[in-house]
Design a protein around this motif. Structure first.
Motif, mmCIF file in Angstrom:
data_model
loop_
_atom_site.group_PDB
_atom_site.id
_atom_site.type_symbol
_atom_site.label_atom_id
_atom_site.label_comp_id
_atom_site.label_asym_id
_atom_site.label_seq_id
_atom_site.Cartn_x
_atom_site.Cartn_y
_atom_site.Cartn_z
ATOM 1 N N ALA A 20 0.687 -0.650 0.000
ATOM 2 C CA ALA A 20 0.000 0.000 0.000
ATOM 3 C C ALA A 20 1.036 0.981 0.000
ATOM 4 N N VAL A 89 -12.267 6.069 14.330
ATOM 5 C CA VAL A 89 -12.381 5.799 15.767
ATOM 6 C C VAL A 89 -11.747 4.464 16.141
ATOM 7 N N ALA A 90 -11.511 3.614 15.141
ATOM 8 C CA ALA A 90 -10.840 2.338 15.406
ATOM 9 C C ALA A 90 -10.182 1.849 14.117
ATOM 10 N N ASN A 91 -8.882 1.608 14.185
ATOM 11 C CA ASN A 91 -8.138 1.096 13.033
ATOM 12 C C ASN A 91 -7.363 -0.140 13.451
ATOM 13 N N GLN A 92 -7.488 -1.212 12.644
ATOM 14 C CA GLN A 92 -6.752 -2.437 12.925
ATOM 15 C C GLN A 92 -5.695 -2.732 11.862
ATOM 16 N N GLN A 93 -5.452 -1.798 10.964
ATOM 17 C CA GLN A 93 -4.510 -2.032 9.871
ATOM 18 C C GLN A 93 -3.132 -1.441 10.168
ATOM 19 N N THR A 94 -2.096 -2.223 9.884
ATOM 20 C CA THR A 94 -0.732 -1.711 9.937
ATOM 21 C C THR A 94 0.210 -2.689 9.253
ATOM 22 N N TYR A 95 1.173 -2.159 8.517
ATOM 23 C CA TYR A 95 2.276 -2.960 7.979
ATOM 24 C C TYR A 95 3.542 -2.722 8.796
ATOM 25 N N GLY A 96 3.479 -1.761 9.733
ATOM 26 C CA GLY A 96 4.629 -1.456 10.564
ATOM 27 C C GLY A 96 5.679 -0.598 9.886
ATOM 28 N N MET A 97 5.539 -0.387 8.576
ATOM 29 C CA MET A 97 6.486 0.433 7.821
ATOM 30 C C MET A 97 5.769 0.951 6.583
ATOM 31 N N SER A 98 6.411 1.876 5.891
ATOM 32 C CA SER A 98 5.789 2.445 4.699
ATOM 33 C C SER A 98 6.848 3.092 3.835
ATOM 34 N N GLU A 99 6.591 3.132 2.520
ATOM 35 C CA GLU A 99 7.463 3.884 1.608
ATOM 36 C C GLU A 99 7.200 5.387 1.707
ATOM 37 N N VAL A 100 6.137 5.766 2.368
ATOM 38 C CA VAL A 100 5.759 7.180 2.499
ATOM 39 C C VAL A 100 6.239 7.698 3.848
ATOM 40 N N THR A 316 20.371 -8.379 -6.725
ATOM 41 C CA THR A 316 19.244 -7.555 -7.152
ATOM 42 C C THR A 316 18.007 -7.872 -6.332
ATOM 43 N N TYR A 317 17.646 -6.945 -5.469
ATOM 44 C CA TYR A 317 16.440 -7.122 -4.667
ATOM 45 C C TYR A 317 15.891 -5.759 -4.266
ATOM 46 N N VAL A 318 14.601 -5.747 -3.932
ATOM 47 C CA VAL A 318 13.927 -4.551 -3.428
ATOM 48 C C VAL A 318 13.088 -4.965 -2.227
ATOM 49 N N ALA A 319 13.186 -4.235 -1.141
ATOM 50 C CA ALA A 319 12.344 -4.456 0.032
ATOM 51 C C ALA A 319 11.281 -3.359 0.071
ATOM 52 N N LEU A 320 10.025 -3.767 0.074
ATOM 53 C CA LEU A 320 8.913 -2.818 0.042
ATOM 54 C C LEU A 320 7.903 -3.164 1.130
ATOM 55 N N SER A 321 6.874 -2.331 1.238
ATOM 56 C CA SER A 321 5.787 -2.632 2.171
ATOM 57 C C SER A 321 4.461 -2.241 1.542
ATOM 58 N N ASP A 322 3.872 -1.124 1.986
ATOM 59 C CA ASP A 322 2.510 -0.792 1.580
ATOM 60 C C ASP A 322 2.346 -0.393 0.118
ATOM 61 N N SER A 323 3.400 0.096 -0.514
ATOM 62 C CA SER A 323 3.260 0.551 -1.906
ATOM 63 C C SER A 323 3.062 -0.597 -2.880
ATOM 64 N N MET A 324 3.318 -1.833 -2.437
ATOM 65 C CA MET A 324 3.227 -2.994 -3.322
ATOM 66 C C MET A 324 1.844 -3.627 -3.304
#
Length: 346
Positions: A20, A89-100, A316-324
């Motif tokens: 994301a 008022v309530a969020n249960q979403q997280t990736y713990g990191m972000s490209e943003v 050759t590698y890329v580490a991503l999180s929410d943007s993917m």
């Protein structure tokens, strides 16, 4: 591969059911401080959305939003990008990191509702009703399935809450998801919150950014890429979090790459043996960190484990999180992957 962690169970149960910045489209990651009056002027109410066969009518901007887990950050990131994080008022979403920059911290600061989660690491029926939501967001219809212990869309309607299932989530199969679905999510939430102009601005910037990157790698040979979630097991084999289909492949294509395991499964994820992985030429790795603080370390571990891969020989590698994944920042994933696959074009 490590055994299932709690987050892995959630991901396996939701993403695999049928189975994301500067120069980017991503808006600021603050919690949102826009006023309802400005929002109303932007769109005008009532607003009606057709969502998974159900009409959802909004007579005003939602003010008590609940974001279910869904092993996603698509919905919460979209709300933050639109500047309406203060409606949550309530969020249960997280990736713990972000490209943003700042987004992970902004998500961490959001209220969770202080509810006791169920075995799917999400909000059970009674707790959901107790939150008194006027809008509940779920990545797939799984989040409204009564047999999973969740409040149904009809039950939530009876207490005055609208509900929304994100694009491609109606039948719980995300294998056909593309970047266009991220834009649909943005536009739908823009309508709901009276932020259509802001949504269109984000979409236009994303499209422009992706077009610019794709133009640079046009005509280049497409490396074969392995995409997987780090330190996560979702099946019986050593490699059960390998991506086969979905938005990931659209991102790869626009970055000038192709999925090395696209044909390994008809659903979003493939459950592969170590032997199958070893026998496949992998030119590059994309490792997605889902609440893993160091997906790059996992990528380096795999390259060491399979030294015969071209990816290992060229590091050759890329580490991503929410943007993917589904969300407002796919353009960042396209750029980062393109630069890794075709460094001479940048």
């Amino acid at each position: 591969m490590p055994k299932k962690r709690p987050a892995a169970i959630a991901l396996a149960g939701i993403l695999c059911l049928v189975t994301a910045a500067c120069g980017s489209a991503t808006d600021t990651a603050d919690g949102g401080t826009g006023k309802a009056s400005a929002a109303a002027a932007d769109s005008g109410y009532p607003v009606t959305l057709q969502n998974c066969g159900a009409a959802q009518k909004f007579t005003g901007e939602p003010g008590r939003v609940v974001v279910m887990n869904g092993a996603s950050v698509a919905e919460v990131s979209t709300l933050l990008a639109l500047g309406v994080g203060d409606r949550i008022v309530a969020n249960q979403q997280t990736y713990g990191m972000s490209e943003v920059a700042g987004r992970a911290d902004a998500i961490k600061k959001l209220p969770t509702g202080d509810v006791k989660l169920n075995d799917a690491y999400d909000i059970p029926r009674e707790a959901m009703i107790g939150l008194r939501p006027d809008l509940v967001l779920s990545t797939t219809s799984y989040g409204f399935d009564e047999k999973n212990g969740f409040a149904t869309r009809e039950q939530l309607k009876q207490v005055g809450a609208n509900t929304y299932v994100s694009p491609q989530g109606c039948d719980q199969d995300t294998s056909k998801m593309t970047i266009a679905d991220s834009y649909t999510l943005l536009r739908d939430m823009g309508k709901v919150f009276g932020r259509s102009a802001r949504a269109e601005k984000i979409v236009a910037a994303s499209e422009k950014h992706i077009d610019e990157v794709s133009a640079k790698v046009e005509g280049e040979k497409q490396p074969k890429v392995m995409v997987l979630f780090s330190n996560m097991a979702m099946g019986g084999n050593d490699f059960s979090s390998v991506v086969a289909k979905g938005i990931y492949n659209d991102i790869l294509a626009k970055a000038g790459g192709s999925n090395a395991f696209e044909n390994a499964s008809e659903t979003s994820f493939a459950d592969l043996s170590k032997e199958k992985v070893a026998a496949t030429d992998v030119d590059a790795l994309v490792v997605i960190g889902y609440n893993d603080p160091n997906p790059a370390a996992y990528a380096r571990k795999l390259l060491k484990e399979f030294p015969q891969w071209p990816a290992a020989k060229n590091n050759t590698y890329v580490a991503l999180s929410d943007s993917m994944y589904l969300g407002p920042s796919n353009d960042l994933a396209v750029e980062k992957i393109a630069k890794a696959l075709h460094p001479d074009r940048f």
